[in-house]
Design an enzyme around this catalytic site. Structure first.
Site, PDB file in Angstrom:
ATOM      1  N   GLN A  28       0.820  -1.207   0.000  1.00  9.43           N
ATOM      2  CA  GLN A  28       0.000   0.000   0.000  1.00  9.43           C
ATOM      3  C   GLN A  28       0.854   1.258   0.000  1.00  9.43           C
ATOM      4  OE1 GLN A  28      -2.919  -0.068   3.109  1.00  9.43           O
ATOM      5  NE2 GLN A  28      -3.586   2.044   2.794  1.00  9.43           N
TER       6      GLN A  28
ATOM      7  N   CYS B 140      -6.711   0.473   1.794  1.00  4.70           N
ATOM      8  CA  CYS B 140      -6.404  -0.915   2.163  1.00  4.70           C
ATOM      9  C   CYS B 140      -7.534  -1.848   1.772  1.00  4.70           C
ATOM     10  CB  CYS B 140      -6.116  -1.009   3.656  1.00  4.70           C
ATOM     11  SG  CYS B 140      -7.484  -0.452   4.714  1.00  4.70           S
TER      12      CYS B 140
ATOM     13  N   HIS C  92      -8.799  -1.620   9.827  1.00  4.01           N
ATOM     14  CA  HIS C  92      -7.980  -1.986   8.680  1.00  4.01           C
ATOM     15  C   HIS C  92      -8.594  -3.180   7.960  1.00  4.01           C
ATOM     16  CE1 HIS C  92      -4.359  -1.773   6.355  1.00  4.01           C
ATOM     17  NE2 HIS C  92      -3.881  -2.944   6.766  1.00  4.01           N
TER      18      HIS C  92
ATOM     19  N   ASN D 285      -2.101  -8.756   5.270  1.00  2.00           N
ATOM     20  CA  ASN D 285      -2.167  -7.313   5.458  1.00  2.00           C
ATOM     21  C   ASN D 285      -1.657  -6.627   4.189  1.00  2.00           C
ATOM     22  OD1 ASN D 285      -1.800  -4.625   6.185  1.00  2.00           O
ATOM     23  ND2 ASN D 285      -0.830  -5.078   8.146  1.00  2.00           N
TER      24      ASN D 285
ATOM     25  N   TRP E 263      -0.486  -3.881   3.698  1.00  2.00           N
ATOM     26  CA  TRP E 263       0.732  -3.097   3.884  1.00  2.00           C
ATOM     27  C   TRP E 263       1.954  -3.892   3.418  1.00  2.00           C
ATOM     28  CZ3 TRP E 263       0.239  -0.728   9.527  1.00  2.00           C
ATOM     29  CH2 TRP E 263      -0.758   0.252   9.516  1.00  2.00           C
TER      30      TRP E 263
END
Length: 699
Positions: free
Chosen positions: A99, A105, A261, A285, A287
């Protein structure tokens, strides 16, 4: 110049009937045709620059970067960033990207799930795109948007600062499919800034156009594990989210999870731990880092309690954002799970029974078809209604009594392109069983039906979300679905999706009227020779030497002798009278003779009578709910769609219809219906261009 909305609605309906908007025939988003643009660029030897999503500050939006940083943004093509750019490198994987600075997200987690379904991925991301000899700076992607597939073209100019991408970034700097896909979706949303904040279900549905189920994990169904396993084995995408913390930020908790998230569900597996079965969920995730550190995390000692084969197959240490946790912890620390699939067979384990999906588009319009929730009994019945029948064949698909056999989804469609400007209403739906005397009901079910019957199924609550849904069991019989907003008089469009086992016969239930207590009858033509002669005498006082009256004289006649003191808005306007002349003029002279005038007078008097009988509130105007009753009382049948247009075209800003407006609209409605009956075969009408212009420019 853009076409009028009503024309576009007709074109869209025709295109849908002809298969446009399906995946096989996606509609060009913003009318930009990929093949035509590519051919033009190749012939002209130019690189494509997208004027509909220009490489400037407008496409970034105002909520992502500080003004000082925004001024530093440079839009560069991939070849300016790396020597040899590639669309994809060594296949597609969730580990290809991480990201960037925009809070999307929810979108990137959905891409992570999408990478597991190659067939669906290639529907969204055409993989034949290359930076080769046919490269012209033009790329395209496909999304399902509110009932139809669209093909979205973009140029490949990407926003950078100091030569670095500021949004999604690839692990391999030469790979650009993630950044280009993100840009295409930003275009659909309105800007990169418009992608800030959301839930995975939005992108999951837009990637598939499939069946979506949302599960609240604080109160999960008893068969949650079986449902997730079936979804994992079918062509399904799964995403989930953690609860929002005390602030809007994404704070990292001590257990490694991020508050507020979105995550992708990338696997489910049951294995033996010290001889006891354990149900594990794998999450990722977007990220590309920051992981759960509790039970069954990468460093958890519990991995020593499973077989070496399972440990080798499942455990992958490293801060790549992916981790395992048991089902109990998953339900404890996550708030919701979204499952979206091309095929609804994941809903149960009965492979012998196929699920059917049907879509219906509708609209709530303030005052006519926006009746609000059942808290508003007097207006609830005016909401759109859909009748459906469950036959014995469908019920046989259920192997156990009470097994769920129907999923209903209600999605509201935005009226603005920019996603951040969309204000979702609180929406929900109720399902009623139709029994007894109401089985013979034709047209809309009246208020009396809803006073006597309670819903047999409904959405859990009214939510200000893009979509609400419910999964339930219904026995064979006849039913009525009523989608509504929580508050009355809120205007919005919606898509109603009904997923059921076997065949379910559904039809929109329009027309009819509510509980009208007053004696409202269709106006009868006045056939009184003496009265008609008096009207002719009056007519001759205003007519010219040819015994005709034009619009100006008709205006005086109607206002002074027909409406008299019943005018609420100054009487008929000159434009309204010109329209009446055109509608009643049989000789195309622009004037009315005495027969045409008497015919018009009698109609106006009849409609005036209907108006005051329908005005049960005795305000001298019709509310838009009273309008429906008045139209029915005038001897006409009407569906919700046309009623909505009438309200928009003839209603005042106060939401009421004056006597003059009512007479104008009902006269036009009556005469246009007559025109259609005479010029058509009863179903369709074909006009040559001169005929269409001849008809439309005068009437």
């Amino acid at each position: 110049m853009a076409l009028p909305g009503v024309c576009m609605s007709i074109l869209n309906a025709r295109n849908t009937k002809n298969g446009y908007g399906t995946f096989a025939k996606p509609e060009p988003f913003l009318n930009q045709d990929y093949e035509q643009l590519k051919q033009y660029c190749l012939i002209q030897g130019v690189r494509f620059i997208d004027k509909m999503f220009p490489p400037d500050q407008r496409s970034i939006g105002g909520d992502v970067l500080k003004p000082a940083d925004l001024s530093r943004v440079e839009w560069l093509r991939p070849a300016k960033l790396v020597p040899k750019p590639s669309f994809e490198v060594d296949g597609i994987s969730r580990f290809d990207f991480g990201q960037g600075i925009v809070g999307n997200c929810w979108f990137l987690a959905s891409i992570g799930s999408l990478t597991f379904q190659q067939q669906i991925f290639q529907q969204v991301v055409p993989l034949e795109q290359r930076f080769d000899e046919k490269y012209c700076g033009l790329f395209h992607f496909r999304f399902w948007r509110f009932g139809k597939w669209v093909d979205v073209v973009i140029d490949d100019k990407l926003p950078t600062i100091n030569g670095q991408l500021i949004f999604v970034q690839s692990s391999d700097r030469t790979e650009f499919w993630p950044a280009l896909l993100e840009k295409a979706y930003a275009k659909v949303c309105g800007s990169y800034s418009d992608m800030n904040s959301g839930t995975p279900d939005e992108a999951l549905v837009d990637f598939t156009g499939g069946v979506h189920m949302c599960i609240e994990l604080q109160d999960p169904p008893g068969d949650l594990w079986e449902l997730m396993c079936r979804a994992g084995q079918s062509k399904s995408l799964m995403g989930c989210g953690t609860p929002q913390g005390d602030t809007a930020g994404n704070a990292v908790l001590p257990n490694g999870l991020v508050q507020g998230h979105a995550y992708a569900v990338t696997g489910v597996k049951q294995m033996m731990s010290n001889g006891t079965p354990v149900q594990l969920v794998r999450l990722w995730n977007p990220w590309g880092a920051t992981e759960w550190n509790g039970a069954w995390s990468d460093e958890s000692s519990l991995w020593q309690t499973v077989s070496p084969q399972n440990r080798e197959m499942c455990l992958s240490k490293g801060d790549d954002g992916e981790f395992w946790m048991n089902l109990k912890d998953f339900c404890k620390f996550y708030s919701s799970l979204d499952i979206c699939s091309l095929c609804p067979d994941f809903l149960d384990g009965n492979s012998s029974c196929h699920w059917k999906t049907a879509f219906y588009e509708g609209r709530w319009v303030a005052g006519t078809t926006a009746g609000g929730s059942m808290n508003n009994f007097d207006s609830f019945w005016t909401n759109p209604q859909y009748c459906f029948k469950i036959d014995e064949l469908l019920s046989k698909c259920s192997t156990e009594q009470g097994e769920k056999n129907m999923l209903v989804s209600l999605m509201q469609k935005p009226d603005k392109r920019n996603r951040r400007l969309v204000q979702n209403l609180h929406i929900g739906f109720s399902v009623f069983e139709v029994t007894g005397e109401f089985k013979a009901q034709r047209g809309k079910f009246p208020a009396a039906f809803f006073r006597r019957n309670r819903p047999v199924a409904q959405s859990k609550s009214y939510k200000n979300a893009r979509e609400v849904m419910a999964f339930f069991a219904l026995k064979p019989g006849e039913y009525l679905i009523v989608p509504s907003t929580f508050s009355p008089n809120e205007t919005a469009s919606f898509i109603l999706t009904i997923v059921s086992k076997g065949e379910t016969h559904v039809q929109e239930n329009s027309g009819g009227h509510g509980d009208v207590q007053h004696d409202i009858r269709e106006p009868n033509p006045i056939k009184n020779g003496e009265e008609d002669e008096k009207k002719r005498t009056m007519f001759r006082q205003y007519s010219d030497m040819y015994e005709e009256v034009d619009a100006e004289k008709l205006q005086r006649l109607l206002n002074e002798h027909v409406l008299k003191g019943d005018m609420k808005s100054g009487g008929f306007s000159i434009d309204a009278c010109r329209s009446m002349v055109a509608l009643m003029d049989t000789s195309i002279t622009g004037k009315l003779n005495d027969e045409e005038f008497v015919h018009l007078w009698n109609k106006v008097v009849g409609y005036k009578d209907v108006f005051f009988r329908s005005d049960v509130s005795q305000t001298g105007t019709l509310s838009l709910i009273e309008l429906r009753n008045a139209i029915t009382a005038s001897g006409n049948t009407i569906n919700d769609e046309i009623l909505n247009l009438m309200a928009l075209r003839y209603g005042a800003s106060s939401g009421h219809i004056t006597l003059e407006s009512f007479i104008s609209l009902i006269l036009r409605f009556d005469r246009v219906n007559q025109i259609f009956r005479h010029l058509s075969n009863g179903k369709d009408m074909t006009l040559r261009e001169p005929e269409w212009l001849y008809l439309s420019m005068y009437t």
